[in-house]
Write an enzyme that holds these catalytic residues in place. Structure first.
Site, PDB file in Angstrom:
ATOM      1  N   ASP A  19      11.996   1.954   8.768  1.00 17.81           N
ATOM      2  CA  ASP A  19      11.301   2.154   7.501  1.00 17.81           C
ATOM      3  C   ASP A  19       9.962   2.864   7.698  1.00 17.81           C
ATOM      4  OD1 ASP A  19      11.106   1.698   4.660  1.00 17.81           O
ATOM      5  OD2 ASP A  19       9.557   0.210   5.104  1.00 17.81           O
ATOM      6  N   LYS A  58      -0.207  13.118   1.913  1.00 17.33           N
ATOM      7  CA  LYS A  58      -1.484  12.429   1.649  1.00 17.33           C
ATOM      8  C   LYS A  58      -2.625  13.332   2.099  1.00 17.33           C
ATOM      9  CE  LYS A  58       0.334   7.743   2.355  1.00 17.33           C
ATOM     10  NZ  LYS A  58       0.117   6.937   1.178  1.00 17.33           N
ATOM     11  N   LYS A  83       4.733  -5.732   7.206  1.00 21.01           N
ATOM     12  CA  LYS A  83       4.640  -6.215   5.831  1.00 21.01           C
ATOM     13  C   LYS A  83       3.880  -7.535   5.854  1.00 21.01           C
ATOM     14  CE  LYS A  83       7.788  -3.370   3.816  1.00 21.01           C
ATOM     15  NZ  LYS A  83       7.283  -2.330   2.911  1.00 21.01           N
ATOM     16  N   LYS A 132      13.697  10.180   2.370  1.00 20.34           N
ATOM     17  CA  LYS A 132      13.975   9.305   3.497  1.00 20.34           C
ATOM     18  C   LYS A 132      14.752   8.080   3.015  1.00 20.34           C
ATOM     19  CE  LYS A 132      11.048   6.138   4.815  1.00 20.34           C
ATOM     20  NZ  LYS A 132      10.814   4.925   3.997  1.00 20.34           N
ATOM     21  N   GLU A 148       0.574  -3.483   5.425  1.00 21.02           N
ATOM     22  CA  GLU A 148       0.679  -3.647   3.963  1.00 21.02           C
ATOM     23  C   GLU A 148       0.618  -5.124   3.618  1.00 21.02           C
ATOM     24  OE1 GLU A 148       3.794  -1.091   2.040  1.00 21.02           O
ATOM     25  OE2 GLU A 148       4.715  -1.475   3.969  1.00 21.02           O
ATOM     26  N   HIS A 177       6.454  11.147   2.570  1.00 20.93           N
ATOM     27  CA  HIS A 177       5.320  11.229   1.645  1.00 20.93           C
ATOM     28  C   HIS A 177       3.969  11.100   2.349  1.00 20.93           C
ATOM     29  CE1 HIS A 177       5.451   6.789   1.636  1.00 20.93           C
ATOM     30  NE2 HIS A 177       4.223   6.828   1.149  1.00 20.93           N
ATOM     31  N   HIS A 212       6.849   7.857   9.153  1.00 26.21           N
ATOM     32  CA  HIS A 212       5.406   7.919   8.924  1.00 26.21           C
ATOM     33  C   HIS A 212       4.570   7.788  10.207  1.00 26.21           C
ATOM     34  CE1 HIS A 212       6.971   7.501   4.998  1.00 26.21           C
ATOM     35  NE2 HIS A 212       6.944   6.193   4.904  1.00 26.21           N
ATOM     36  N   LYS A 271      -4.155  -4.192   3.033  1.00 29.46           N
ATOM     37  CA  LYS A 271      -3.556  -2.862   3.123  1.00 29.46           C
ATOM     38  C   LYS A 271      -4.467  -2.036   4.006  1.00 29.46           C
ATOM     39  CE  LYS A 271      -1.167   0.808   1.258  1.00 29.46           C
ATOM     40  NZ  LYS A 271       0.247   0.986   1.548  1.00 29.46           N
TER      41      LYS A 271
HETATM   42  C1  BG6 Z   1       7.784   3.744   2.348  1.00 26.79           C
HETATM   43  C2  BG6 Z   1       8.464   2.514   2.871  1.00 26.79           C
HETATM   44  O1  BG6 Z   1       8.285   4.883   2.978  1.00 26.79           O
HETATM   45  O2  BG6 Z   1       6.388   3.655   2.600  1.00 26.79           O
HETATM   46  C3  BG6 Z   1       7.881   1.270   2.235  1.00 26.79           C
HETATM   47  O3  BG6 Z   1       9.839   2.591   2.600  1.00 26.79           O
HETATM   48  C4  BG6 Z   1       6.388   1.249   2.390  1.00 26.79           C
HETATM   49  O4  BG6 Z   1       8.454   0.102   2.770  1.00 26.79           O
HETATM   50  C5  BG6 Z   1       5.764   2.568   1.953  1.00 26.79           C
HETATM   51  O5  BG6 Z   1       5.886   0.198   1.575  1.00 26.79           O
HETATM   52  C6  BG6 Z   1       4.301   2.619   2.292  1.00 26.79           C
HETATM   53  O6  BG6 Z   1       3.738   3.756   1.694  1.00 26.79           O
HETATM   54  P1  BG6 Z   1       2.203   3.804   1.344  1.00 26.79           P
HETATM   55  O7  BG6 Z   1       1.977   5.184   0.844  1.00 26.79           O
HETATM   56  O8  BG6 Z   1       1.946   2.725   0.323  1.00 26.79           O
HETATM   57  O9  BG6 Z   1       1.478   3.506   2.621  1.00 26.79           O
END
Ligand code: BG6
Length: 518
Positions: free
Chosen positions: A262, A209, A367, A175, A243, A205, A267, A372
């Site tokens: 993003d 998970k 952000k 991505k 995050e 990704h 996601h 988190k």
């Molecule tokens: C990424 C984004 O795809 O996912 C990032 O580009 C983000 O900005 C990240 O921080 C978050 O992934 P995870 O697995 O830490 O939730």
């Protein structure tokens, strides 16, 4: 965590051996092999698979990038990457020695024929030296602006096809897949000229998970869940991906992307489709992805005319994360001091089908949130009739089922229970399942799962062309309207270390609801 040489633990072995081994030999070509992703995710992920004996017998990596390196210096750089990675398991010299011997590197430009000719030659050598057969997996880990050029060059040099009819070639694309609907369609078109859809692995990704895959297990491996998973019982659904991190060293990328591109386009929309989908006929790539796509088709298009009713954007100012002062977004490296890029977004979506009509889905991501937290919270409807004598001590609240994607991975359900004592009083209590306590192992990292699936030829956890385009189409009115009205943003509008702008709370408050912050 820096890693010293020590024995691999039993847990570590268990953690990985739940994954099936990739059988077919393969040459794994990484475009952009000197970059961040290769260091942080790809090589540590492959090394972990090597530790768990899950790589195929015939295996080699060919790194391809402009940064000048030879095989030896690439191996040294990758050794550092593995030793400094949070995701790599304990370091084992014997495994590393074997694994390192399979790492190779080509210094070349993505646009030059010389590089692809050399790649062809090295791939032929790999068939002899590492018994890779003619199977090839191309991983595009470069800046997205190189994708089209690389695919066209693979095609021009005949690298997308194989001569042995038992062999295969596949391509994995990182991505962001496109920058908007038009560019995603154009990219799909170029890739489809070189590869069939089943050879294309668009990575998200989140889908790798363990907790995200568990959404399907939880919903469809339990008969008590599905009957209540609909508009008759569910009041609304919240999906949060917060995050504490800021944009770190990715200011250049993030300025162009922003939170919607993003986090939402991929996601969050993926999480929503897994939560809302109907049961597939079988656990297979076609069936699962068809049902997910049905959800995307059923999401009501967003009307730009009343965007403010359903969408909120924000950008962080200076603030505090865990008592440490952190800079405003506009002061981050490579960010414009007058930037209008959103670092927070919230959306209210509805799915126009029998299961979900009138049930709002509230999605938010940001952000520099206070912690988190990635979770899906399902709030059920209130009981229709209360016959208890309610007093000030009673807490009668709707049930909330929370799927914690990360951290503290697990699932909990909140419900009312009688408090001990001679009188009837109700208290809210929680039943809780956590992965770590129950299974005693840390789930495999997302990249390991996805790398293995791509080598085994299972695209179930990857995005299909139609899903990517539908998701861009859904967000297009928001992206375009926000772009057109960017000068009116009163940014920054939330302090780092808070849950976003006040307007995000209002989005739910006007529906009589509140965000769950874990
Ligand atoms: C990424 C984004 O795809 O996912 C990032 O580009 C983000 O900005 C990240 O921080 C978050 O992934 P995870 O697995 O830490 O939730």
């Amino acid at each position: 965590m820096p890693i010293d040489t020590f024995e691999i633990t039993e847990d570590e072995i268990n953690r990985l051996t739940v994954l099936p081994r990739a059988e077919d030999p393969v040459a794994f070509v990484i475009f952009g092999a000197s970059g961040d992703l290769t260091h942080r995710k790809l090589i540590p992920g492959l090394y972990n698979l090597a530790c768990a004996n899950l790589l195929p017998k015939g295996f080699a990596v060919i790194g391809y990038a402009v940064t000048p390196m030879d095989d030896e210096s690439f191996r040294a750089a990758m050794l550092d990457a593995v030793k400094n990675s949070n995701e790599a398991g304990p370091f084992r010299q014997d495994i590393w020695d074997d694994f390192a011997a399979s790492l190779h590197y080509i210094t070349a430009d993505f646009s030059q024929s010389d590089g692809y000719n050399l790649l062809k030659k090295r791939l032929d050598e790999m068939m002899v030296d590492h018994h890779c057969a003619e199977n090839r997996l191309f991983y595009l880990a470069t800046l997205p602006s190189f994708y089209t050029e690389i695919v066209k060059n693979l095609m021009k040099h005949g690298l997308n096809t194989v001569t042995d009819n038992t062999a295969w070639s596949r391509i994995i694309i990182e991505k962001p897949f496109g920058h908007n609907l038009e560019s995603a369609i154009a990219l799909n078109k170029v890739i489809h000229q070189a590869f069939e859809e089943e050879q294309i692995y668009r990575i998200d990704h989140y889908l790798g998970k363990e907790t995200v895959q568990n959404i399907l297990a939880f919903r469809f491996a339990n008969s008590i869940i599905e009957p209540i998973w609909n508009r008759r019982y569910v009041d609304h659904i919240q999906i949060t991906a917060g995050e504490t991190l800021g944009v770190e060293h990715r200011g250049n990328y993030y300025e162009e992307a922003g939170c919607l591109r993003d986090m939402f386009q991929n996601h969050l929309i993926q999480l929503m489709s897994l939560v809302a989908m109907d049961p597939p006929v079988r656990y297979g790539s076609q069936s699962v992805r068809d049902r997910k796509t049905d959800v995307l088709k059923a999401i009501m298009p967003i009307n730009p005319e009343n965007l403010a009713e359903v969408a909120v954007r924000g950008q962080y100012g200076m603030g505090y994360i865990e008592s440490q002062q952190v800079a405003a977004y506009r002061e981050e490296p490579d960010v414009s001091p007058t930037s209008h890029t959103e670092t927070f977004a919230a959306l209210k979506l509805t799915v126009d089908n029998w299961r979900w009509a009138d049930v709002p889905f509230y999605l938010r991501s940001g952000k520099r949130m206070p912690k988190k937290l990635t979770q899906i919270a399902i709030q059920f409807k209130r009981v229709p009739h209360l016959f208890f004598h309610m007093g000030p001590k009673d807490q009668i609240e709707p049930n909330i089922l929370t799927i914690r994607i990360q951290p503290n991975e697990g699932i909990s359900i909140r419900f009312g229970a009688k408090a001990p004592g001679p009188e009837m009083h109700i208290r809210q209590v929680e039943m809780n399942f956590t992965y770590a306590e129950t299974f005693g192992v840390t789930p495999a990292t997302a990249y390991e799962t996805l790398l293995l699936d791509s080598m085994s030829g299972d695209p179930t956890l990857f995005n299909r062309a139609d899903a990517v385009e539908l998701s861009w189409a859904l967000l297009a009115p928001v992206i375009e309207t926000w772009q057109a009205t960017r000068q009116f943003t009163a940014f920054p509008n939330y302090s780092a270390g808070t849950w976003g702008p006040a307007t995000a709370d209002k989005l739910l408050a006007k529906d009589g609801r509140v965000w769950f912050n874990g």
